[in-house]
Design a protein around this motif. Structure first.
Motif, mmCIF file in Angstrom:
data_model
loop_
_atom_site.group_PDB
_atom_site.id
_atom_site.type_symbol
_atom_site.label_atom_id
_atom_site.label_comp_id
_atom_site.label_asym_id
_atom_site.label_seq_id
_atom_site.Cartn_x
_atom_site.Cartn_y
_atom_site.Cartn_z
ATOM 1 N N THR A 54 0.543 -1.232 0.150
ATOM 2 C CA THR A 54 -0.451 0.053 -0.116
ATOM 3 C C THR A 54 0.818 1.567 0.040
ATOM 4 N N ASP A 153 -4.967 -3.051 -7.393
ATOM 5 C CA ASP A 153 -4.252 -3.731 -5.690
ATOM 6 C C ASP A 153 -4.824 -4.764 -5.868
ATOM 7 N N GLU A 154 -4.248 -5.600 -5.351
ATOM 8 C CA GLU A 154 -4.621 -7.546 -5.372
ATOM 9 C C GLU A 154 -4.846 -7.650 -6.257
HETATM 10 MG MG MG Z 1 -2.286 -4.605 0.059
#
Ligand code: MG
Ligand code: ADP
Length: 610
Positions: A54, A153-154
């Motif tokens: 992050t 993200d992910e």
């Molecule tokens: Mg993450």
């Protein structure tokens, strides 16, 4: 010079980083941040869960945003509501010294008008789940036509969850000239497909081997009745005499309560939560590091910074509210190349959450049984024997030996050993004799059948130009189901399989009756096995280890429960079982076990002094 400064981060970020207590950048941060700050480039970054991805995209993104421009400049797509909120929180922390920077979370299951009005006030960064984002784009509630940064993200998780189409659709509303950053724990084929399709010569960063750190941790869960949670915790501790653990509770109150109970029962425990002063917390951590405390009961927030190696067990006394938090918890063990165990105590109704966690951590859980009294007595006995065998002789004893020896004259070595070990063994034996089976009855069925999914066969497959993504999309659309509701899609050549929540099984059959696709009759059938039963490890750890070699009393207490669990195998147990299920004797705790627990206290205390 601070290591974060070397990466090129500015003062406002450095101050926030200091406030958060980050001391040095993680590997993925070290690799990604300088590049993202200096270049306008696409990037694919692979790093396992919990490695600080992050901040790896968050820091450079925040630094690059023009706070004087209220237009949306950065879009982060993330798979779940929990993650979306977590990223938003993190970004807000990172950017607290950037006046005028707004980060807004967009996710399903909350008011769309509220979210739209937040966007309207100006959101330079939007963090969104794909479904809700697409919805808002379609309704023209957001404008992403001028974004400069798009972060997936992910990514592996998003594709797993069937968001491929939504992502494609959302990206089609963004400008060609932008930087796309993809962060993922793993790189399955689908992720590289997306990278190829939407990115231009991305710089690739890989940190470690995938999931390296987490594979040091094995995950176990125990299903108990909610009222037995504490007793179960004690059994887990007693069955692991060398335990050095962090126990997670959801609230400060529970944290305090569990710690107090443990201390009262003689364990070397302490609480760590936000209501303690900094000084108190430092003291607790010092004792924990020094091993004076074996069981540290903590809230998630308070435990964030715990960087103690050698923690043998993480025990989730309660599951966290947001399942993503589980990763942070379990990451407290299995550090520095050591192995660790993360245990979860759940009630029947919570057992289903285990699946969601498995998806997030990409590892499966093993279902285990709370040890019975016999197992604990055995473990403790052998632990003691082991300790004694390792003990160095203190020759101060020599001068007392003749008088002691006199006392035991005439005893064989065997008799002496028996007597000697009985001193300790009897304490545990008396305490756990008649101890109840703490494993929730019938819970296996609950986990596997109720609310579990049903596996279907469908007579279309690769021959019909389906792959798992398109078949999933087709099923979602046809069945009018959400993205979470169709899973484990497996496409074979001329047929496929998929899972749908059992509660919707009838509906699925109904919809596909007389259904045609491209003029072909579609046939859908329930396969025999359900998903839960196919899971590896799902049923392991059952049964009673010492059942048939045990003494009378142990057999009595465990038999009823044993039958209860296996009644499907046709044991004629009937009424007897019920009497043991209702549990008259041997429940751990202050009320019925007052005497024994104080005996146990002294055992524990003594152990701690060594
Ligand atoms: Mg993450
Ligand atoms: P990932 O996305 O890779 O799974 P996260 O970004 O969620 O990991 O970070 C995991 C945890 O580590 C978070 O609690 C975060 O605040 C913390 N963290 C991130 N970077 C650092 C750092 N450099 N030092 C200490 N803690 C960090």
């Amino acid at each position: 010079m601070n290591k974060f400064e070397l990466l090129g981060l500015n003062d406002a970020l450095l101050q926030a980083i200091k406030d958060m207590g980050f001391e040095s950048p993680s590997e993925v941060q070290e690799k990604a941040i300088p590049i993202l700050l200096q270049e306008d480039t696409d990037m694919v970054a692979l790093a396992q869960t919990g490695t600080g991805k992050t901040a790896a995209f968050g820091f450079p993104l925040i630094q690059k945003i023009d706070v004087n421009n209220r237009k949306t400049q950065g879009l982060i797509l993330s798979p779940t509501r929990e993650l979306c909120l977590q990223i938003t929180n993190e970004l807000k922390n990172y950017s607290k010294y950037f006046k005028g920077l707004n980060t807004v979370a967009i996710y399903g299951g909350a008011s769309i008008t509220d979210q739209a009005s937040q966007i309207k006030k100006g959101a330079q960064i939007i963090v969104a789940t794909p479904g809700r984002m697409q919805d808002m784009v379609n309704r023209k509630l957001v404008d992403i036509s001028a974004i400069e940064y798009c972060i997936l993200d992910e990514a592996d998780e998003m594709l797993n969850m069937g968001f491929y189409e939504d992502i494609t659709e959302i990206l089609s509303h963004t400008p060609r000239e932008k930087s796309t950053w993809l962060f993922s724990a793993t790189m399955p084929k689908e992720v590289s497909t997306i990278a190829k399709k939407f990115m231009r010569t991305p710089i690739e960063i890989t940190v470690g081997t995938k999931n390296m750190g987490t594979s040091n941790v094995s995950h176990e869960y125990f299903v108990v009745n909610a009222r037995d949670r504490y007793a179960a915790l004690k059994r887990l501790a007693d069955a692991n005499p060398d335990i050095f653990s962090v126990i997670f509770c959801r609230t400060k109150r529970d944290t305090q309560k569990v710690a107090e109970q443990l201390i009262e029962d003689g364990y070397n425990a302490a609480a760590l939560h936000g209501d303690l002063s900094q000084n108190q917390r430092d003291l607790v951590m010092k004792s924990f590091r020094g091993r004076q405390i074996q069981m540290l009961v903590a809230t998630d927030v308070a435990a964030r910074g715990i960087d103690v190696d050698d923690i043998t067990h993480v025990i989730n006394y309660q599951l966290p509210d947001e399942i993503e938090t589980y990763t942070h918890r379990s990451g407290r063990t299995g550090r520095a190349g050591k192995s660790g165990v993360s245990m979860v105590i759940v009630s029947k109704s919570e057992a289903r959450k285990i699946k969601g966690i498995e998806r997030i951590i990409g590892q499966s859980f093993e279902r285990k049984e709370i040890p019975d009294g016999r197992e604990i007595c055995e473990v403790q006995l052998f632990h003691l024997a082991n300790e004694i065998s390792k003990t160095e002789i203190n020759h101060e004893i020599d001068k007392y030996l003749p008088s002691i020896a006199e006392l035991f004259e005439g005893l064989t070595k065997e008799e002496l050993l028996k007597k000697f070990f009985s001193v300790e063994f009897t304490r545990f034996f008396n305490y756990y004799n008649n101890a109840q089976d703490l494993n929730a009855k019938g819970s296996t069925e609950v986990y596997e059948d109720e609310g579990d999914s049903t596996r279907f066969f469908i007579n279309v497959g690769a021959k019909d130009d389906f792959d798992w993504m398109s078949l999933k999309d087709f099923l979602k659309a046809t069945l009018d189901l959400g993205r979470d509701d169709v899973n484990r899609v497996e496409v074979k050549d001329s047929f496929s399989f998929f899972n749908v929540d059992s509660s919707k099984a009838e509906e699925v059959i109904r919809i596909f009756q007389d259904f045609k696709h491209n003029g072909r009759h579609i046939n859908v059938e329930i396969t025999k096995k359900s998903a839960g039963k196919e899971r590896s490890g799902g049923r392991k750890g059952g049964g009673f280890k010492g059942k048939d070699k045990g003494s009378q009393s142990f057999d009595k207490s465990s038999k009823g429960a044993d039958k209860g669990r296996r009644r499907s195998s046709g044991s004629p147990s009937g009424g007897k079982r019920r009497s043991s299920d209702s549990g008259t004797g041997g429940r751990e705790g202050k009320k019925s076990g007052g005497r024994s627990s104080s005996i146990e206290s002294s055992i524990k205390r003594r152990r701690s002094k060594k």
